[in-house]
Structure formats: structure tokens, C-alpha cells
Design an enzyme around this catalytic site. Structure first.
Site, mmCIF file in Angstrom:
data_model
loop_
_atom_site.group_PDB
_atom_site.id
_atom_site.type_symbol
_atom_site.label_atom_id
_atom_site.label_comp_id
_atom_site.label_asym_id
_atom_site.label_seq_id
_atom_site.Cartn_x
_atom_site.Cartn_y
_atom_site.Cartn_z
ATOM 1 N N GLN A 81 21.815 4.999 -35.275
ATOM 2 C CA GLN A 81 20.531 4.301 -35.401
ATOM 3 C C GLN A 81 20.415 3.234 -34.315
ATOM 4 O O GLN A 81 20.034 3.526 -33.193
ATOM 5 C CB GLN A 81 20.384 3.728 -36.818
ATOM 6 C CG GLN A 81 18.990 3.253 -37.148
ATOM 7 C CD GLN A 81 18.817 3.050 -38.653
ATOM 8 O OE1 GLN A 81 19.316 3.805 -39.472
ATOM 9 N NE2 GLN A 81 18.110 2.004 -39.012
ATOM 10 N N CYS A 82 20.761 2.015 -34.633
ATOM 11 C CA CYS A 82 20.546 0.945 -33.653
ATOM 12 C C CYS A 82 21.464 1.058 -32.433
ATOM 13 O O CYS A 82 21.058 0.720 -31.322
ATOM 14 C CB CYS A 82 20.699 -0.410 -34.329
ATOM 15 S SG CYS A 82 19.423 -0.685 -35.588
#
Length: 199
Positions: free
Chosen positions: A117-118
Site C-alpha cells: 500500500q503506502c
């Protein structure tokens, strides 16, 4: 002269207070990140700490709840930037690019939570901005990823019981396949620190 920066993304207590933390693949993520931090400091590299914030949501990432802080055991030195983002990547809602430009940084080393994700999103954006990016999968962490049709309030047990759920190992493999040779170079902790795991 080119310069490297270690980016530590979202290694914060917000994750540890959620039920799915017990299924995380690297519960020792703080120790793994600290290995990179020590190596970066020894080389004189910039260390940038990033936190994720979702103000007004009332959840684990709402700063009002008190969990938007680095996991215990992680401690920035004076002069090491600590920035807070509200987007998945560490650039869009922060002054990260300006900080890196000011310090003459051309290469980034990515670590943190969550792998796909990030961390992955920041890697893709950084690559598009022209940085050489090193992705240290061993110094990232993630949890089982439910199928997109799974209700948002599904329990960890329900997520784990669903055969469509991706394991952290599957997620990690997919992330490495997507990034390697396109957006980043995959490196190990041992390669970057010169100290074998467990030493």
C-alpha cells in the site's frame, strides 16, 4: 554528489492497536527498520520519518485517538524530518520532495507499513519523479489482504477463512514482481546493513 535517503513509512502504533496486527508478517518491524536506520546514519544518509493521519475519522489513524506516533523503539534524531501524510504515497500531501531536493537526494531506500500500500505507492511515485529507488521488502510489513468484496467490518477470523484472501507472502511476492526492474531495485537487509539478521 548523489545522496541517499532512507524513508520510514507509517511504522506507527495505529497498526498495532488494530485486530489484524496479530496476523502481520513482521511483528518485529521496528527492529528491522532500526537496522536500516543505524546503517543510514553510519553512512551519513538522510533519514526521513513518515506518519499517516486521517483526521476526524475516529479510527486508529485519527490523531485525536493518540496512536499516530512511531512504534515504541523508533526514535528520530534531532534534525531528522518527521512528516505526516494524508495520502497513500509520501509525496502528494507533504513537502517530502522539497526536503529531498534541499538535501541533494537522488536515491531512496523504502521501508515501512504496508508493503503493498503506502510503501509500494510511494515507490512508484518516487520512480516517476526520477529517483533511484531501493525497496527493502524485509523491512516492510503487511497483513492478510481480503478480497475486495469482503465486508469492511469482517473479522480477522473471517478474512483468514476466506480462500480468496491473499497471505502476506503472496502480497510480498506480487509487490516485488510489480516493482522490480520497473520502479525499484529489491535489496535485502543484509545487503544494505552488512550485518546478518539476528546478529
Amino acid at each position: 554528489m548523489s545522496r541517499t535517503a532512507l524513508i520510514v513509512i507509517d511504522v506507527q502504533e495505529s497498526f498495532r492497536v488494530r485486530a489484524n496486527w496479530k496476523a502481520v508478517n513482521h511483528p518485529d518491524i521496528a527492529d528491522r527498520v532500526n537496522r536500516l536506520v543505524r546503517a543510514a546514519r553510519d553512512k551519513g544518509d538522510l533519514v526521513v520519518w513518515v506518519l499517516h493521519s486521517e483526521p476526524g475519522t475516529g479510527g486508529a489513524f485519527d490523531p485525536a485517538e493518540g496512536h499516530v506516533r512511531l512504534i515504541q523503539g523508533l526514535e528520530p534524531l534531532p534534525g531528522e524530518p518527521l512528516i505526516t501524510k494524508t495520502s497513500h504515497n509520501a509525496f502528494t500531501t507533504t513537502n517530502l520532495q522539497q526536503l529531498l531536493t534541499q538535501h541533494g537526494v537522488t536515491e531512496l531506500v523504502i521501508s515501512g507499513i504496508r508493503t503493498e500500500q503506502c510503501c509500494e505507492t510511494t515507490t512508484r511515485v518516487a520512480s516517476d519523479f526520477g529517483y533511484d529507488v531501493v525497496f527493502v521488502t524485509e523491512a516492510t510489513a503487511t497483513q492478510p489482504l481480503p478480497h475486495w468484496t469482503m465486508p469492511a467490518d469482517a473479522t480477522l477470523e473471517e478474512i483468514l477463512a476466506d480462500p480468496r484472501t491473499l497471505s502476506p507472502e503472496q502480497i510480498t511476492e506480487r509487490t516485488e514482481y510489480a516493482l522490480a526492474g520497473r520502479f525499484a531495485t529489491i535489496r535485502t537487509l543484509d545487503e544494505l546493513t552488512g550485518v546478518p539478521m539476528g546478529s
